[in-house]
Design a protein around this motif. Structure first.
Motif, short mmCIF file in Angstrom:
data_model
loop_
_atom_site.label_atom_id
_atom_site.label_comp_id
_atom_site.label_asym_id
_atom_site.label_seq_id
_atom_site.Cartn_x
_atom_site.Cartn_y
_atom_site.Cartn_z
N ALA A 240 27.21 27.94 24.34
CA ALA A 240 26.26 28.01 25.45
C ALA A 240 24.95 28.60 24.91
O ALA A 240 23.86 28.22 25.33
CB ALA A 240 26.81 28.89 26.57
N PHE A 241 25.09 29.51 23.97
CA PHE A 241 23.93 30.16 23.35
C PHE A 241 24.10 30.08 21.83
O PHE A 241 24.55 31.04 21.20
CB PHE A 241 23.82 31.62 23.81
N PRO A 242 23.76 28.95 21.24
CA PRO A 242 23.99 28.77 19.81
C PRO A 242 22.99 29.60 18.99
O PRO A 242 21.92 29.95 19.48
CB PRO A 242 23.75 27.28 19.59
N ARG B 265 29.00 33.82 24.34
CA ARG B 265 28.06 32.84 23.77
C ARG B 265 28.59 31.42 23.90
O ARG B 265 27.91 30.46 23.55
CB ARG B 265 27.76 33.17 22.31
#
Lengths: 93, 241
Positions: free
Chosen positions: B152-154, B140
């Motif tokens: 990157a993927f909160p 993530r």
């Protein structure tokens, strides 16, 4: 999921570190310098702010979840044992 | 294991109900627990029901981390309650009441688990789950470049109503319970002691004989697994709207 537009420019601590320290931070268990760095990072990073808020929400929810219920037969057995074992009231001399 | 907390308190003079308010010298008891113990020692069955209702579910869950099945867990918890009933007259308040009860449970559950010859399995759990892996999936985060180590993927923010909505949803509650039940014993017992039973970190560390740093590593990994279960539930719920 989209890239977080509010990613911070705080060089001191990364989101990955914040994510690892979230529970210690919430309980003020991290050392003072880490608590400050975390707070500064959280003020500037929407992703970490959301993450730490969610960990806090989970912590608060856990105590409110229903758990396995007591079986009626066990409850009766325990009540009987409790009644049989209770301390008798003090007798007057 | 800290014997004062973990099992039965040391034998001492049996305190009568009348002597209770002055009999407790330990700082660990809340006013609520003090009054509950006074009622228990007077034989108040309502107080005993309160005690059982409050802790039984957490004890079952914790026992399940150590023994083979639900039936064995219920036997361990029943034994624990019997020990509590018998030990109450000698309870001196050197730990909180709930810490004392959980200590008895852990002692009995581990003992039963060892007798079931499951301890090797628990060692395996510990080697996999003690403190090395990161709580949050590393994928993530950005792995390289200027943003290495940042999301990157909160996580998508929850609104203020999310916790209440989760509690009101049978599926969400089931998802959280499943996440708790699936935790390895070392993570589960920390989560139950700290977040479900509300035991102070220091007392939980004494019970489990771990450092506070170790406690927070385990606690956070356990919370993250529950948070992730909620996240997956919410993503699924959003897709079905």
């Amino acid at each position: 999921m989209a890239l977080n537009p509010a990613q911070p420019s705080v060089p001191d601590i990364t989101c990955r570190e914040v994510a690892e320290w979230a529970s210690a931070y919430l309980d003020a268990h991290a050392d003072d310098a880490t608590q400050v760095r975390m707070a500064l990072h959280l003020a500037a990073c929407a992703g970490c702010e959301a993450y730490v808020s969610q960990i806090a929400a989970v912590r608060d929810l856990l105590g409110r979840l229903p758990g396995p219920a007591v079986e009626p037969t066990l409850r009766d057995r325990l009540r009987q044992a409790f009644s049989a074992n209770r301390t008798p009231p003090p007798t007057k001399m | 294991m800290n014997s004062a907390i973990a099992t039965h308190e040391s034998p001492g003079p049996i305190l009568s109900a009348a002597a209770l308010p002055g009999g407790f010298t330990g700082p660990s008891l809340s006013q609520e627990e003090r009054s509950l113990i006074v009622r228990l020692r007077k034989g108040d069955e309502g107080a005993f029901d309160e005690l059982v209702n409050k802790h039984h579910g957490a004890l079952i869950r914790m026992a399940l981390g150590h023994v083979a099945d639900r039936e064995a867990a219920e036997e361990v918890v029943q034994d624990t309650w019997m020990a509590v009933i018998q030990g109450l007259p000698r309870f001196e308040g050197r730990s909180s009441l709930r810490t004392w009860i959980c200590g008895i449970l852990i002692h009995k559950a581990k003992d039963r688990g060892v007798r079931e010859k499951r301890h090797a399995t628990f060692s395996d759990f510990e080697s996999h789950d003690d403190d090395h892996d990161e709580a949050v999936d590393p994928s993530r985060f950005h792995q390289n470049g200027e943003w290495a180590g940042h999301w990157a993927f909160p996580p998508q923010p929850w609104d203020e109503q999310t916790p209440e909505k989760l509690l009101a949803s049978r599926q969400a509650v089931a998802a959280m319970q499943q996440a708790i039940d699936s935790l390895p014993p070392t993570l589960k017992e920390v989560l139950i002691l700290r977040d479900i039973e509300g035991i102070e970190a220091k007392e939980a560390c004494e019970l489990l004989q771990i450092t506070e740093t170790n406690l927070y590593v385990r606690l956070h990994r356990a919370r993250e697994r529950v948070r992730r279960a909620v996240e997956i539930y919410l993503e699924g719920a959003a897709l079905t709207v």
